[in-house]
Design a protein around this motif. Structure first.
Motif, PDB file in Angstrom:
ATOM      1  N   LEU A 177       0.854  -1.277  -0.134  1.00  0.00           N
ATOM      2  CA  LEU A 177       0.198   0.181  -0.330  1.00  0.00           C
ATOM      3  C   LEU A 177       0.939   1.020   0.109  1.00  0.00           C
ATOM      4  O   LEU A 177       0.240   2.723  -0.009  1.00  0.00           O
ATOM      5  N   VAL A 178       2.034   0.993   0.036  1.00  0.00           N
ATOM      6  CA  VAL A 178       2.345   2.523   0.117  1.00  0.00           C
ATOM      7  C   VAL A 178       2.925   3.669  -1.041  1.00  0.00           C
ATOM      8  O   VAL A 178       2.696   3.937  -1.467  1.00  0.00           O
ATOM      9  N   GLY A 179       3.481   2.118  -2.171  1.00  0.00           N
ATOM     10  CA  GLY A 179       3.471   2.884  -3.696  1.00  0.00           C
ATOM     11  C   GLY A 179       1.996   4.319  -3.630  1.00  0.00           C
ATOM     12  O   GLY A 179       2.252   4.865  -4.017  1.00  0.00           O
ATOM     13  N   GLU A 180       1.107   3.294  -2.968  1.00  0.00           N
ATOM     14  CA  GLU A 180       0.051   5.025  -3.895  1.00  0.00           C
ATOM     15  C   GLU A 180      -0.656   5.902  -2.933  1.00  0.00           C
ATOM     16  O   GLU A 180      -0.280   7.106  -3.796  1.00  0.00           O
ATOM     17  N   VAL A 181       0.305   5.936  -1.490  1.00  0.00           N
ATOM     18  CA  VAL A 181       0.069   7.329  -1.069  1.00  0.00           C
ATOM     19  C   VAL A 181       1.778   7.763  -1.714  1.00  0.00           C
ATOM     20  O   VAL A 181       1.460   9.098  -1.613  1.00  0.00           O
ATOM     21  N   LEU A 182       2.590   7.645  -1.712  1.00  0.00           N
ATOM     22  CA  LEU A 182       4.062   8.096  -2.049  1.00  0.00           C
ATOM     23  C   LEU A 182       3.142   8.337  -3.919  1.00  0.00           C
ATOM     24  O   LEU A 182       4.162   9.609  -4.043  1.00  0.00           O
ATOM     25  N   ALA A 183       2.464   7.804  -4.451  1.00  0.00           N
ATOM     26  CA  ALA A 183       2.126   8.347  -6.073  1.00  0.00           C
ATOM     27  C   ALA A 183       1.967   9.394  -5.266  1.00  0.00           C
ATOM     28  O   ALA A 183       2.180  10.891  -6.391  1.00  0.00           O
ATOM     29  N   VAL A 184       1.278  10.067  -4.103  1.00  0.00           N
ATOM     30  CA  VAL A 184      -0.145  10.870  -4.284  1.00  0.00           C
ATOM     31  C   VAL A 184       0.468  12.226  -4.172  1.00  0.00           C
ATOM     32  O   VAL A 184       1.244  13.282  -4.074  1.00  0.00           O
ATOM     33  N   MET A 185       1.642  11.796  -3.180  1.00  0.00           N
ATOM     34  CA  MET A 185       2.577  12.466  -2.269  1.00  0.00           C
ATOM     35  C   MET A 185       3.326  13.099  -3.131  1.00  0.00           C
ATOM     36  O   MET A 185       4.418  14.689  -4.024  1.00  0.00           O
ATOM     37  N   THR A 186       4.147  12.341  -4.512  1.00  0.00           N
ATOM     38  CA  THR A 186       5.053  12.884  -5.609  1.00  0.00           C
ATOM     39  C   THR A 186       4.042  13.478  -6.646  1.00  0.00           C
ATOM     40  O   THR A 186       4.737  15.099  -7.885  1.00  0.00           O
ATOM     41  N   GLU A 187       3.118  13.303  -6.778  1.00  0.00           N
ATOM     42  CA  GLU A 187       1.995  14.589  -7.668  1.00  0.00           C
ATOM     43  C   GLU A 187       2.176  15.229  -7.127  1.00  0.00           C
ATOM     44  O   GLU A 187       2.286  16.914  -7.666  1.00  0.00           O
ATOM     45  N   LEU A 188       1.853  16.098  -5.648  1.00  0.00           N
ATOM     46  CA  LEU A 188       1.641  17.646  -4.849  1.00  0.00           C
ATOM     47  C   LEU A 188       2.893  17.741  -5.227  1.00  0.00           C
ATOM     48  O   LEU A 188       3.060  18.917  -5.439  1.00  0.00           O
ATOM     49  N   ALA A 189       4.461  17.462  -5.263  1.00  0.00           N
ATOM     50  CA  ALA A 189       5.238  17.742  -5.281  1.00  0.00           C
ATOM     51  C   ALA A 189       5.392  18.122  -6.991  1.00  0.00           C
ATOM     52  O   ALA A 189       5.760  19.564  -6.602  1.00  0.00           O
ATOM     53  N   GLY A 190       5.026  17.632  -7.801  1.00  0.00           N
ATOM     54  CA  GLY A 190       4.816  18.492  -9.142  1.00  0.00           C
ATOM     55  C   GLY A 190       4.453  18.905  -9.132  1.00  0.00           C
ATOM     56  O   GLY A 190       4.491  20.084 -10.283  1.00  0.00           O
ATOM     57  N   GLU A 191       2.973  19.543  -8.544  1.00  0.00           N
ATOM     58  CA  GLU A 191       2.724  20.044  -7.940  1.00  0.00           C
ATOM     59  C   GLU A 191       3.325  21.554  -7.854  1.00  0.00           C
ATOM     60  O   GLU A 191       2.137  23.201  -7.679  1.00  0.00           O
ATOM     61  N   GLY A 192       4.149  21.499  -7.558  1.00  0.00           N
ATOM     62  CA  GLY A 192       4.778  22.861  -6.429  1.00  0.00           C
ATOM     63  C   GLY A 192       3.907  22.826  -5.096  1.00  0.00           C
ATOM     64  O   GLY A 192       4.648  24.593  -4.416  1.00  0.00           O
ATOM     65  N   TRP A 193       4.105  21.934  -4.587  1.00  0.00           N
ATOM     66  CA  TRP A 193       3.807  22.021  -2.920  1.00  0.00           C
ATOM     67  C   TRP A 193       4.971  22.137  -2.116  1.00  0.00           C
ATOM     68  O   TRP A 193       5.756  21.368  -2.892  1.00  0.00           O
ATOM     69  N   THR A 194       5.298  22.482  -1.515  1.00  0.00           N
ATOM     70  CA  THR A 194       6.740  23.082  -0.766  1.00  0.00           C
ATOM     71  C   THR A 194       5.888  21.910   0.439  1.00  0.00           C
ATOM     72  O   THR A 194       5.429  22.334   1.331  1.00  0.00           O
ATOM     73  N   MET A 195       6.841  21.062   0.825  1.00  0.00           N
ATOM     74  CA  MET A 195       6.882  19.725   1.555  1.00  0.00           C
ATOM     75  C   MET A 195       7.624  19.338   2.383  1.00  0.00           C
ATOM     76  O   MET A 195       8.790  19.031   2.439  1.00  0.00           O
ATOM     77  N   ALA A 196       8.501  18.719   3.713  1.00  0.00           N
ATOM     78  CA  ALA A 196       8.784  18.715   4.380  1.00  0.00           C
ATOM     79  C   ALA A 196       8.195  17.348   5.348  1.00  0.00           C
ATOM     80  O   ALA A 196       7.169  17.262   5.338  1.00  0.00           O
ATOM     81  N   VAL A 197       9.090  16.117   4.177  1.00  0.00           N
ATOM     82  CA  VAL A 197       9.074  15.168   4.711  1.00  0.00           C
ATOM     83  C   VAL A 197       9.534  13.861   5.637  1.00  0.00           C
ATOM     84  O   VAL A 197      10.488  13.357   5.622  1.00  0.00           O
ATOM     85  N   VAL A 198       9.206  13.476   7.018  1.00  0.00           N
ATOM     86  CA  VAL A 198      10.078  12.583   7.201  1.00  0.00           C
ATOM     87  C   VAL A 198      10.247  11.302   6.891  1.00  0.00           C
ATOM     88  O   VAL A 198       8.837  10.585   7.001  1.00  0.00           O
ATOM     89  N   THR A 199      11.073  10.541   6.130  1.00  0.00           N
ATOM     90  CA  THR A 199      10.697   8.938   5.946  1.00  0.00           C
ATOM     91  C   THR A 199      11.659   7.977   6.357  1.00  0.00           C
ATOM     92  O   THR A 199      12.656   9.070   5.995  1.00  0.00           O
TER      93      THR A 199
END
Ligand SMILES: Nc1ncnc2c1ncn2[C@@H]1O[C@H](COP(=O)(O)OP(=O)(O)O)[C@@H](O)[C@H]1O
Ligand SMILES: [Mg+2]
Length: 253
Positions: free
Chosen positions: A180-202
């Motif tokens: 199930l990890v992939g579907e969540v990372l995919a959304v995060m990758t999309e948000l990054a592509g849209e220019g969101w500023t993100m701090a991610v502990v991972t």
């Protein structure tokens, strides 16, 4: 001239009793970038994120997010805490959805109750956001009927619905089954592509390597090193970083 970072933290100190957890944390995050925070368990990563969201109050240090400037050596006023809460939105390790509210209810409760937005507007926005992460048809479902990955995607939508200037993710995939990890990372990758500023502990090093613009290695309450992913992962400057990466990647990493 380089622009000012969206977020600038200086000298954050935080103790729990005699446990001095943050020992002078400095952090800069540029607008429109993804900043990965990595480091051992118990090093204070969650405490840093919670401090950036007003969920913990450091005893010392300064923080600027956009126009908001805070000095933690003085107690925050209520309105400052509220402003900090509005500037950043957190996606938690465990999704923290309200079990008695539907997906739509979970996403709209903050905008309506805390931000005073109209129900119609908050609902329309929430449905559009759910559509974007492929969960429009789950709007009336309860969290317990969703998979862990779907719950975490709702957690992301709930953060987006608050219209923050940046997003904070605290190990958003660490409680998920591997498939199930992939579907969540995919959304995060999309948000990054849209220019969101993100701090991610991972601990998802591949995500950090491929999606992050900068990586900070954090240990024992201080930033040990920061740099581009290729540098920090490929040629770490500090022995502590090397040891951490070796442990995480194992002999075949
Ligand atoms: N609310 C709290 N009360 C007391 N101790 C806490 C609290 N939150 C975190 N700590 C302690 O602070 C240290 C750092 O925790 P945390 O920020 O969660 O680290 P990480 O996210 O890197 O694993 C740990 O020793 C933890 O036990
Ligand atoms: Mg943590």
């Amino acid at each position: 001239m380089p622009s000012e970072p969206l977020l600038r933290a200086r000298g954050l100190h935080k103790s729990f009793g005699d446990n001095h957890v943050l020992r002078g944390v400095d952090l800069d995050i540029d607008a429109g970038t993804v900043h990965a925070l990595i480091g051992p368990s118990g090093s204070g990563k969650t405490t840093v994120l919670r401090s950036l969201n007003g969920l913990e109050a450091p005893e010392a240090g300064t923080l600027r997010i956009g126009e908001l400037e805070l000095d933690f050596s003085r107690p925050l006023q209520r309105r400052q805490r509220a402003a900090l809460h509005r500037a950043s939105a957190m996606v938690f390790q465990q999704h923290h959805l309200f079990p008695h509210l539907t997906v739509l209810g979970n996403v709209t409760v903050g905008p309506i109750r805390v931000q005073g937005r109209s129900r119609d507007e908050a609902t329309a926005d929430a449905l559009a956001l759910l559509e974007r992460v492929g969960l429009r048809e789950k709007a009336d479902a309860y969290p317990s009927s969703l998979s862990g990955g779907q719950q975490q995607r709702v957690g992301i939508v709930r953060a987006l619905a608050l219209q923050p200037s940046m997003l904070l993710f605290d190990e958003p995939t660490s409680s998920l089954d591997p498939e199930l990890v992939g579907e969540v990372l995919a959304v995060m990758t999309e948000l990054a592509g849209e220019g969101w500023t993100m701090a991610v502990v991972t601990h998802e090093l591949r995500f950090a390597r491929e999606v992050a613009d900068e990586v900070t290695f954090f240990d024992e309450g201080v930033v040990v090193e920061r740099g581009a992913p290729a540098q920090v992962f490929g040629d770490p400057r500090h022995e502590r970083t090397k040891r951490f990466l070796q442990r995480l990647q194992g002999p075949f990493g």
